[in-house]
Every structure is written in C-alpha cells, then in structure tokens.
Design a protein around this motif. Structure first.
Motif: not given
Length: 257
Positions: A196-214
């Motif tokens: 997540i850090s590598k591919n979505y820098p600056g959006q880590e928390a948002e992407m973690f939440e999004k991927l978790s909710k899938t």
C-alpha cells in the motif's frame, strides 16, 4: 487432532506473512519445518524463534524461480529425511492492467508465482512418490476466479496455480499424493502494508480501509487464520480431500452483491 508429529514439511516463503504463520503453526503441531526463503537471514531468525518455542525448524536459502537451485535444496533435504508435506506459498504481487504491464514485470511474476510452484512440484513429487504419498498445498487466491482490478499479471499467475492444483491432484491419485489449494482474499501482513505504501503513497490509511471493507465481513484475514486452514488440509484429518480449492475470503466471492 491435527497432529503433525514426525512429519517433515517444506514451506516456501515460510519466514514472513502467511508463510510465517504456516511455519509456526505446523511446528507447534509437531512438524519439522524446512523454511525455504530468498531472505536467508530472516529464515534463520524464524527457525531460531521456532526452536526457542520448543519446535523444530531449519532454514534454507533458495530462489524458487531457478530450477537447479530448487532441486539441489530439496534433494539435500530428502537425503536426510522423508518429505511429507510441501506448501507452495512464496509469491509476489503486481499492480497493472494488460496494456500497462511491462514485459519484464509480467515475466517476473510468472517466474516466481508459476514457474516457482512448478519447480517445487518438479523437485518434490518424486520424493513424495518414493515415500508412498504426501500432501501438497498451493497458495492460490480469489484473483484466480474473480476479476480484481489492476491485477492482470497476478491474476494470470494465480489462475495457473489453481489449475496446476487440479492437474497434480488428478495425476498422482495412485501415488497417494493429495493436492489442494487455498484462495485467500486480502490478508493483513507486513507485505500488504508495504504494498500500500509503495503503490498508494499518501493514501495509506484510506486504501487500507478501502481494501479491508471489500471483504463483506469487514476486515482483512489474519495470517494465523490461513495457517489454521493450511494445517487442517495438510493433516490426516483431511485425508479424504484432494483436488479442492478452499476460499478463505470473508465472504468476498459469494457475498459481494
């Protein structure tokens, strides 16, 4: 139940993430675990940790994409002990679609996730046949059977693992070899955090939440949960199961509607 005492298990990528959970779970249940890892320092540390907890483990440096490497390591293990279990867990990920995945990236994913599994099967199956049987568990993915955005190379590779599982299960029935696969959805590992850090820098928390909710269940899987399923499938309690893929996906495939 689920006792692996006296069993010898090979776990590729067995020093981190899902592989680490499998290595520790198997060792806790009495198996002698051979951790096959590209990162030998990490593998040695995990083997030492397992021993300190009363388990039995050894570490081996290996690049599963290189067949000669794989054959040498597995033959060396087989000279000293009867191999009972192979877990093809090692793998890498990639983000991209068919028209923006570079050839070098595609080849890299295929070399590890497909050829690497083939190499381990090629090297291990003769020893399992000689021993009169054994168990193979391949790490597939929901990406093998569901369309995941931006995962072209990864989905291609995991689709191959899914199919190889069926082929191996069918070909070696008479040899007493069972072969199954596990298809996790997203699992929370240090690899995922780095990904997540590598591919979505600056959006880590948002992407973690999004991927978790899938996952309809509302979170990612824990590595130990995958380890528990792997333990069952590699134990004698699962002796009637072969040629199957087991979803462990928090409802991702069946309940996302």
């Amino acid at each position: 139940m689920f006792d692996l005492t006296g069993k010898v298990a090979l776990v590729t990528g067995g020093a981190s993430g899902i592989g680490l959970a499998i290595s520790k779970t198997f060792a806790k249940q009495g198996a002698h675990v051979h951790i096959l890892e590209l990162n030998i320092d990490l593998a040695n540390q995990v083997a030492a940790d397992i021993k300190s907890e009363g388990g039995s483990a050894e570490a081996h440096a290996i690049d599963i994409s290189k067949q000669a490497d794989v054959i040498n390591v597995i033959d060396e293990i087989a000279e000293k002990a009867t191999i009972n279990i192979l877990v093809n867990n090692a793998g890498i990920a990639h983000v991209g679609k068919a028209d923006n995945t570079a050839e070098t990236d595609f080849d890299r994913v295929i070399n590890v996730n497909v050829k690497g599994v083939y190499n381990c099967l090629f090297a291990t199956i003769p020893h399992l046949k000689k021993a009169g049987g054994g168990v193979i568990l391949n790490m597939a993915s929901i990406a093998a059977t569901v369309g995941i955005p931006d995962r072209f190379a990864y989905s291609t590779a995991k689709g191959a693992v899914f199919s190889m599982t069926l082929s191996v299960a069918r070909d070696y029935l008479a040899d007493g070899i069972r072969c199954n696969s596990v298809s996790p959805a997203r699992v929370h590992t240090p690899f995922v955090d780095g990904f997540i850090s590598k591919n979505y820098p600056g959006q880590e928390a948002e992407m973690f939440e999004k991927l978790s909710k899938t996952q309809p269940i509302g979170r990612m899987a824990k590595p130990a949960e995958i380890g528990a399923l792997a333990l069952y499938l590699c134990s004698d309690e699962a002796s009637f199961i072969t040629g199957c893929d087991y979803l462990i996906d928090g409802g991702f495939e069946k309940l996302n509607n």
